[in-house]
Motif scaffolding. Structure first.
Motif, mmCIF file in Angstrom:
data_model
loop_
_atom_site.group_PDB
_atom_site.id
_atom_site.type_symbol
_atom_site.label_atom_id
_atom_site.label_comp_id
_atom_site.label_asym_id
_atom_site.label_seq_id
_atom_site.Cartn_x
_atom_site.Cartn_y
_atom_site.Cartn_z
ATOM 1 N N UNK A 151 37.677 46.403 17.406
ATOM 2 C CA UNK A 151 38.438 47.425 18.152
ATOM 3 C C UNK A 151 37.781 47.800 19.484
ATOM 4 N N UNK A 152 36.586 47.284 19.725
ATOM 5 C CA UNK A 152 35.946 47.523 21.027
ATOM 6 C C UNK A 152 36.547 46.623 22.115
ATOM 7 N N UNK A 153 37.275 45.569 21.717
ATOM 8 C CA UNK A 153 37.838 44.615 22.695
ATOM 9 C C UNK A 153 39.224 45.060 23.143
ATOM 10 N N UNK A 154 39.638 44.636 24.349
ATOM 11 C CA UNK A 154 40.991 45.001 24.798
ATOM 12 C C UNK A 154 42.010 43.899 24.506
ATOM 13 N N UNK A 155 41.517 42.747 24.047
ATOM 14 C CA UNK A 155 42.422 41.662 23.650
ATOM 15 C C UNK A 155 41.726 40.763 22.640
ATOM 16 N N UNK A 156 42.530 40.145 21.790
ATOM 17 C CA UNK A 156 42.008 39.168 20.831
ATOM 18 C C UNK A 156 42.829 37.892 20.910
ATOM 19 N N UNK A 198 47.245 40.786 21.479
ATOM 20 C CA UNK A 198 46.942 39.746 20.492
ATOM 21 C C UNK A 198 47.591 38.469 21.003
ATOM 22 N N UNK A 199 46.782 37.603 21.612
ATOM 23 C CA UNK A 199 47.296 36.448 22.345
ATOM 24 C C UNK A 199 47.195 35.172 21.527
ATOM 25 N N UNK A 200 48.254 34.383 21.556
ATOM 26 C CA UNK A 200 48.226 33.119 20.831
ATOM 27 C C UNK A 200 49.388 32.226 21.237
ATOM 28 N N UNK A 201 49.523 31.106 20.531
ATOM 29 C CA UNK A 201 50.569 30.119 20.817
ATOM 30 C C UNK A 201 51.485 29.966 19.613
ATOM 31 N N UNK A 202 52.788 29.880 19.857
ATOM 32 C CA UNK A 202 53.746 29.630 18.771
ATOM 33 C C UNK A 202 53.713 30.701 17.711
ATOM 34 N N UNK A 203 53.815 31.964 18.132
ATOM 35 C CA UNK A 203 53.575 33.082 17.213
ATOM 36 C C UNK A 203 54.826 33.616 16.505
ATOM 37 N N UNK A 204 56.000 33.057 16.806
ATOM 38 C CA UNK A 204 57.232 33.575 16.198
ATOM 39 C C UNK A 204 57.187 33.561 14.683
ATOM 40 N N UNK A 230 51.655 44.469 20.320
ATOM 41 C CA UNK A 230 50.889 43.829 21.391
ATOM 42 C C UNK A 230 50.795 42.320 21.289
ATOM 43 N N UNK A 231 51.748 41.689 20.570
ATOM 44 C CA UNK A 231 51.728 40.230 20.437
ATOM 45 C C UNK A 231 52.071 39.602 21.794
ATOM 46 N N UNK A 232 51.234 38.687 22.235
ATOM 47 C CA UNK A 232 51.450 38.033 23.520
ATOM 48 C C UNK A 232 51.543 36.525 23.310
ATOM 49 N N UNK A 233 52.755 36.006 23.445
ATOM 50 C CA UNK A 233 53.000 34.568 23.303
ATOM 51 C C UNK A 233 52.591 33.893 24.611
ATOM 52 N N UNK A 234 51.487 33.155 24.577
ATOM 53 C CA UNK A 234 50.951 32.557 25.806
ATOM 54 C C UNK A 234 51.888 31.510 26.411
#
Length: 197
Positions: free
Chosen positions: A44-49, A104-110, A126-130
């Motif tokens: 939780x100290x990070x601003x993105x994972x 929360x960044x990743x690929x193909x997250x649907x 905060x899901x971020x589909x790259x």
């Protein structure tokens, strides 16, 4: 009119130097409640994972997966692999994914998102589909982690087919599984940073 940028093909990627992956010394396996709470405090100290999940593959027609069986979260320094069969690990994982304000960044997250809603009973925030970011920047086809690493770092991201299709529901994960899972999330956070998001 936005120009379309080409994604490197398999042959071009195969010639690139290898992307440096996380070794086991920077991967934490989280399979108890106390390990989960410790991971929570660090994450939780990070601003993105970087974010991904793995589910035991289904091979029969009509067979439904009860995954995800593991959740991977990574910072630029290390990765955590949560095993979701343990109730307290599941509860901590749900809390982390439900937090807003952390990308929360990743690929193909649907598919991952749908399975998380079903398994953990929360709507991940905060899901971020790259892939979407790459499309906005003029790349036509889905980038995926291999293409993204090739474009941004001029390196080749290695994925083991054997690990990809292994049994993620096993109580004991192999070293190969840990390295595979952790590095999917680690590559995603590295891509997130490189994109300047």
């Amino acid at each position: 009119m936005q120009e379309h940028k080409a994604t490197p093909d398999k042959e071009a990627i195969a010639l690139l130097p290898e992307f440096e992956r996380l070794g086991l010394d920077r991967i934490s396996l989280v399979c108890t409640g106390s390990e989960a709470h410790q991971a929570h405090g660090q994450l939780i100290a990070a601003k993105a994972w970087g974010f991904d999940t793995e589910s035991k593959p289904t091979f029969r027609v009509g067979e439904q997966s009860d995954g995800p069986h593991i959740l991977q979260l990574a910072t630029a320094e290390r990765a955590w692999v949560f095993q979701l069969h343990e109730p307290e690990c599941r509860a901590v994982a749900a809390d982390l994914l439900a937090r807003s304000g952390i990308a929360k960044a990743g690929f193909g997250l649907g598919d991952d998102r749908k399975r998380i809603v079903h398994k953990l009973g929360i709507e991940p925030q905060g899901i971020l589909e790259l892939n979407t970011i790459f499309r906005e920047r003029g790349y036509r086809k889905d980038m995926g982690v291999k293409g993204a690493v090739a474009v941004l770092f001029n390196q080749r991201f290695i994925k083991s087919k054997k690990a990809a299709t292994s049994n993620w529901a096993n109580a004991r994960l192999s070293e190969a599984q840990l390295v595979y899972a952790a590095n999917d999330a680690y590559a995603a956070i590295r891509v997130w940073h490189a994109l300047g998001l």
